[in-house]
Scaffold this active site. Structure first.
Site, PDB file in Angstrom:
ATOM      1  CG  HIS A  41      -5.794  -0.812   1.139  1.00 27.11           C
ATOM      2  ND1 HIS A  41      -4.704  -0.648   1.927  1.00 27.11           N
ATOM      3  CD2 HIS A  41      -5.654  -2.201   1.524  1.00 27.11           C
ATOM      4  CE1 HIS A  41      -3.907  -1.355   2.699  1.00 27.11           C
ATOM      5  NE2 HIS A  41      -4.639  -2.501   2.667  1.00 27.11           N
TER       6      HIS A  41
ATOM      7  CD  GLU B 260      -5.011   3.026   1.279  1.00 27.59           C
ATOM      8  OE1 GLU B 260      -4.064   2.690   0.707  1.00 27.59           O
ATOM      9  OE2 GLU B 260      -5.129   2.786   2.520  1.00 27.59           O
TER      10      GLU B 260
ATOM     11  CG  HIS C 136      -0.978   1.799   0.198  1.00 29.86           C
ATOM     12  ND1 HIS C 136      -1.815   0.893   0.618  1.00 29.86           N
ATOM     13  CD2 HIS C 136       0.043   1.103  -0.432  1.00 29.86           C
ATOM     14  CE1 HIS C 136      -1.373  -0.243  -0.065  1.00 29.86           C
ATOM     15  NE2 HIS C 136      -0.295  -0.142  -0.627  1.00 29.86           N
TER      16      HIS C 136
ATOM     17  CD  GLU D 100       0.636   4.534   4.036  1.00 34.95           C
ATOM     18  OE1 GLU D 100      -0.505   5.047   3.621  1.00 34.95           O
ATOM     19  OE2 GLU D 100       0.938   3.413   4.242  1.00 34.95           O
TER      20      GLU D 100
END
Length: 300
Positions: free
Chosen positions: A62, A65, A208, A267
């Site tokens: 992403h 990110e 991420h 994450e």
């Protein structure tokens, strides 16, 4: 000698320059190209080690990110330096890991998107008009997650992709969440699938942001040892282990479904994407602990 400066954002050009510098200064790995982005940027793949067991790590699926690229490059540098000076890496003998594990790293899966977030829409047609239209609501492009065609690369994989296509709100290219008109339509996602098919990884870890948690299961297709390893990751990092969430079509999802092997989505950090570089130290240490733990576990 410090090559990677994690206090500065890593756009595509800087990423490639520092990879090449690292592998010149520390000749323990190799660089190859696994495909190209929509705009023709070759996607870099680093290989380190001689082991039969293979651990793959990727970053910047992403665009907003992009801080994950900083984290992964720093980890690669720390590993290479530990090898060079015959030191430990988070308490593990680096040379032993090198002999038992092959480490695969793709530090920037979405180079066009990362450059868009960090440098703005310096592109030609047809993408200039598309970005101009979408960018009316996002003039600085800081919220952009997708690739340059407006497809969310982590919603591209054939793991119940049809569910995501049906329920995702964007039905056309957008700055986030559009899974494409079909699975694996984007060259970046295609490159990642080809990489997996070529290398037969034992474990994949996708970096991420944000949430300080990680996901380790998918549709009960994960191997039986996944829960044990997830508990280990939780202990060494302080991150929360979550078996699964209501999400499909991600890289980790597809890997578990297709290969029945270990897959994790980390994450990193907490806040609003893109996370500020002021969080980099807080982010890096638990991530490093998990990555070394994965290599350690598979080397046993």
């Amino acid at each position: 000698m410090q090559i990677v400066d994690i206090q500065k954002p890593y756009d595509y050009t800087r990423t490639i320059q520092d990879i090449q510098t690292l592998l010149t200064y520390y000749p323990y790995g190799s660089l190859e190209w696994i495909g190209c982005s929509v705009l023709g940027k070759p996607i870099p793949h680093i290989l380190i080690g001689n082991g039969e067991r293979k651990v793959h790590i990727n970053a910047s699926f992403h665009a907003n990110e992009w801080i994950t690229t900083n984290v992964l490059l720093k980890f690669v540098e720390d590993y290479l330096a530990a090898l060079h000076y015959d030191q430990a890496l988070n308490g593990q003998e680096a040379r032993a890991l090198f002999n038992q594990i092959t480490l695969s790293a793709v530090p920037i899966v979405n180079p066009d998107g990362v450059d868009l977030v960090l440098k703005g829409p310096a592109v030609s047609e047809p993408y200039a008009s598309f970005l101009s239209k979408i960018g009316r609501d996002f003039p600085d492009f800081q919220s952009w997650k997708a690739n340059i065609r407006g497809v969310d690369l982590n919603n591209q994989f054939p793991a119940y992709w049809e569910i995501e296509k049906k329920r995702k709100e964007p039905k056309a290219p957008h700055y986030r969440d559009f899974p494409g008109y079909e699975s694996l339509s984007e060259p970046e996602a295609q490159a990642m699938v080809k990489l997996v098919e070529r290398h037969d990884f034992d474990c994949v870890i996708a970096l991420h942001t944000q949430g300080e948690e990680f996901y380790w299961g998918y549709m009960n297709e994960e191997p039986k040892e996944a829960e044990e390893i997830a508990s280990y990751f939780e202990r060494v990092s302080g991150y929360k282990a979550v078996k699964t969430i209501d999400s499909h079509a991600g890289f980790k999802d597809w890997f578990i479904l297709e290969k029945k092997k270990l897959g994790f989505t980390l994450e990193l950090g907490k806040g609003i994407n893109p996370l500020p570089l002021s969080q980099i130290s807080r982010i890096y240490n638990p991530t490093k602990a998990i990555l070394v733990a994965a290599m350690e576990y598979l080397s046993i």
